[in-house]
Design a protein around this motif. Sequence first.
Motif, PDB file in Angstrom:
ATOM      1  N   UNK A  69       0.863  -1.185   0.000  1.00  0.00           N
ATOM      2  CA  UNK A  69       0.000   0.000   0.000  1.00  0.00           C
ATOM      3  C   UNK A  69       0.896   1.229   0.000  1.00  0.00           C
ATOM      4  N   UNK A  70       0.717   2.061  -1.008  1.00  0.00           N
ATOM      5  CA  UNK A  70       1.456   3.326  -1.096  1.00  0.00           C
ATOM      6  C   UNK A  70       0.445   4.459  -0.961  1.00  0.00           C
ATOM      7  N   UNK A  71       0.919   5.582  -0.478  1.00  0.00           N
ATOM      8  CA  UNK A  71       0.009   6.645  -0.090  1.00  0.00           C
ATOM      9  C   UNK A  71       0.642   8.010  -0.315  1.00  0.00           C
ATOM     10  N   UNK A  72      -0.167   8.954  -0.774  1.00  0.00           N
ATOM     11  CA  UNK A  72       0.254  10.344  -0.898  1.00  0.00           C
ATOM     12  C   UNK A  72      -0.859  11.231  -0.375  1.00  0.00           C
ATOM     13  N   UNK A  73      -0.510  12.132   0.530  1.00  0.00           N
ATOM     14  CA  UNK A  73      -1.446  13.126   1.067  1.00  0.00           C
ATOM     15  C   UNK A  73      -1.005  14.474   0.516  1.00  0.00           C
ATOM     16  N   UNK A  74      -1.933  15.227  -0.054  1.00  0.00           N
ATOM     17  CA  UNK A  74      -1.559  16.505  -0.661  1.00  0.00           C
ATOM     18  C   UNK A  74      -1.241  17.589   0.358  1.00  0.00           C
ATOM     19  N   UNK A  75      -1.834  17.511   1.554  1.00  0.00           N
ATOM     20  CA  UNK A  75      -1.695  18.597   2.522  1.00  0.00           C
ATOM     21  C   UNK A  75      -1.793  18.037   3.943  1.00  0.00           C
ATOM     22  N   UNK A  76      -0.666  17.866   4.599  1.00  0.00           N
ATOM     23  CA  UNK A  76      -0.672  17.297   5.945  1.00  0.00           C
ATOM     24  C   UNK A  76      -1.360  18.210   6.953  1.00  0.00           C
ATOM     25  N   UNK A  77      -1.263  19.500   6.749  1.00  0.00           N
ATOM     26  CA  UNK A  77      -1.906  20.454   7.650  1.00  0.00           C
ATOM     27  C   UNK A  77      -3.420  20.259   7.640  1.00  0.00           C
ATOM     28  N   UNK A  78      -4.006  20.183   6.462  1.00  0.00           N
ATOM     29  CA  UNK A  78      -5.452  19.983   6.345  1.00  0.00           C
ATOM     30  C   UNK A  78      -5.866  18.569   6.746  1.00  0.00           C
ATOM     31  N   UNK A  79      -5.000  17.593   6.536  1.00  0.00           N
ATOM     32  CA  UNK A  79      -5.337  16.195   6.847  1.00  0.00           C
ATOM     33  C   UNK A  79      -5.659  16.007   8.321  1.00  0.00           C
ATOM     34  N   UNK A  80      -5.050  16.808   9.178  1.00  0.00           N
ATOM     35  CA  UNK A  80      -5.271  16.679  10.619  1.00  0.00           C
ATOM     36  C   UNK A  80      -6.714  16.928  11.032  1.00  0.00           C
ATOM     37  N   UNK A  81      -7.498  17.570  10.172  1.00  0.00           N
ATOM     38  CA  UNK A  81      -8.868  17.951  10.518  1.00  0.00           C
ATOM     39  C   UNK A  81      -9.930  16.928  10.123  1.00  0.00           C
ATOM     40  N   UNK A  82      -9.542  15.858   9.455  1.00  0.00           N
ATOM     41  CA  UNK A  82     -10.531  14.917   8.909  1.00  0.00           C
ATOM     42  C   UNK A  82     -10.164  13.490   9.269  1.00  0.00           C
ATOM     43  N   UNK A  83     -11.146  12.673   9.638  1.00  0.00           N
ATOM     44  CA  UNK A  83     -10.848  11.302  10.065  1.00  0.00           C
ATOM     45  C   UNK A  83     -10.017  10.499   9.056  1.00  0.00           C
ATOM     46  N   UNK A  84     -10.348  10.562   7.780  1.00  0.00           N
ATOM     47  CA  UNK A  84      -9.586   9.818   6.789  1.00  0.00           C
ATOM     48  C   UNK A  84      -8.165  10.373   6.662  1.00  0.00           C
ATOM     49  N   UNK A  85      -8.035  11.676   6.796  1.00  0.00           N
ATOM     50  CA  UNK A  85      -6.716  12.301   6.775  1.00  0.00           C
ATOM     51  C   UNK A  85      -5.866  11.865   7.958  1.00  0.00           C
ATOM     52  N   UNK A  86      -6.470  11.792   9.131  1.00  0.00           N
ATOM     53  CA  UNK A  86      -5.748  11.334  10.323  1.00  0.00           C
ATOM     54  C   UNK A  86      -5.334   9.877  10.154  1.00  0.00           C
ATOM     55  N   UNK A  87      -6.230   9.041   9.607  1.00  0.00           N
ATOM     56  CA  UNK A  87      -5.869   7.641   9.330  1.00  0.00           C
ATOM     57  C   UNK A  87      -4.650   7.572   8.403  1.00  0.00           C
ATOM     58  N   UNK A  88      -4.650   8.410   7.375  1.00  0.00           N
ATOM     59  CA  UNK A  88      -3.542   8.415   6.418  1.00  0.00           C
ATOM     60  C   UNK A  88      -2.243   8.873   7.081  1.00  0.00           C
ATOM     61  N   UNK A  89      -2.319   9.898   7.908  1.00  0.00           N
ATOM     62  CA  UNK A  89      -1.130  10.356   8.633  1.00  0.00           C
ATOM     63  C   UNK A  89      -0.598   9.249   9.543  1.00  0.00           C
TER      64      UNK A  89
END
Length: 159
Positions: A69-89
């Motif tokens: 599984x490979x993963x890319x998040x476009x914006x770590x700052x914004x990811x902190x605000x959303x459940x799926x973003x937190x899972x990805x982090x």
Amino acid sequence: MDDTAVDFAVAAWREDNLWQLVTLPPRASESLDLMIDALRAQPGETGTIGFVSIAEELFIILRVRGEDVRLLISDVFAAEDWPLGVDALDRLGIPEEVEFEDSEPAGDLRIVDDLGIGPEEIELLLDDPDMWPDEVLASIAARIGFGEQFDAALEQLPD
């Protein structure tokens, strides 16, 4: 999808050298594990690619090939605000106590390198302040070769 603020989630894969694309049901984006399971269910020759747009603020690209599984998040700052973003982090091993003051990507910038889009090109797209997450994903989809299917899938989504 309101609970997770996911705008859309799609899966794309190649079968018999043709790109296939489906929109994923809202339940698939409730967690990163569910998203990975949904991508694993597709029969991709080069793995399955998942594009997820969250709250028109960020996107996540996943690439699943078997257990890899490979993963890319476009914006770590914004990811902190959303459940799926937190899972990805969490999946990337980025601790919650890290404070980000600005938008920056995290993860694998080479996630679609073998499909013709290198990390430099992805960084240029991410650095464009005039592009929304869905526009960046549409540009990546077009360059990979399934842009028309991607656009058609987004047109079918309810407003």
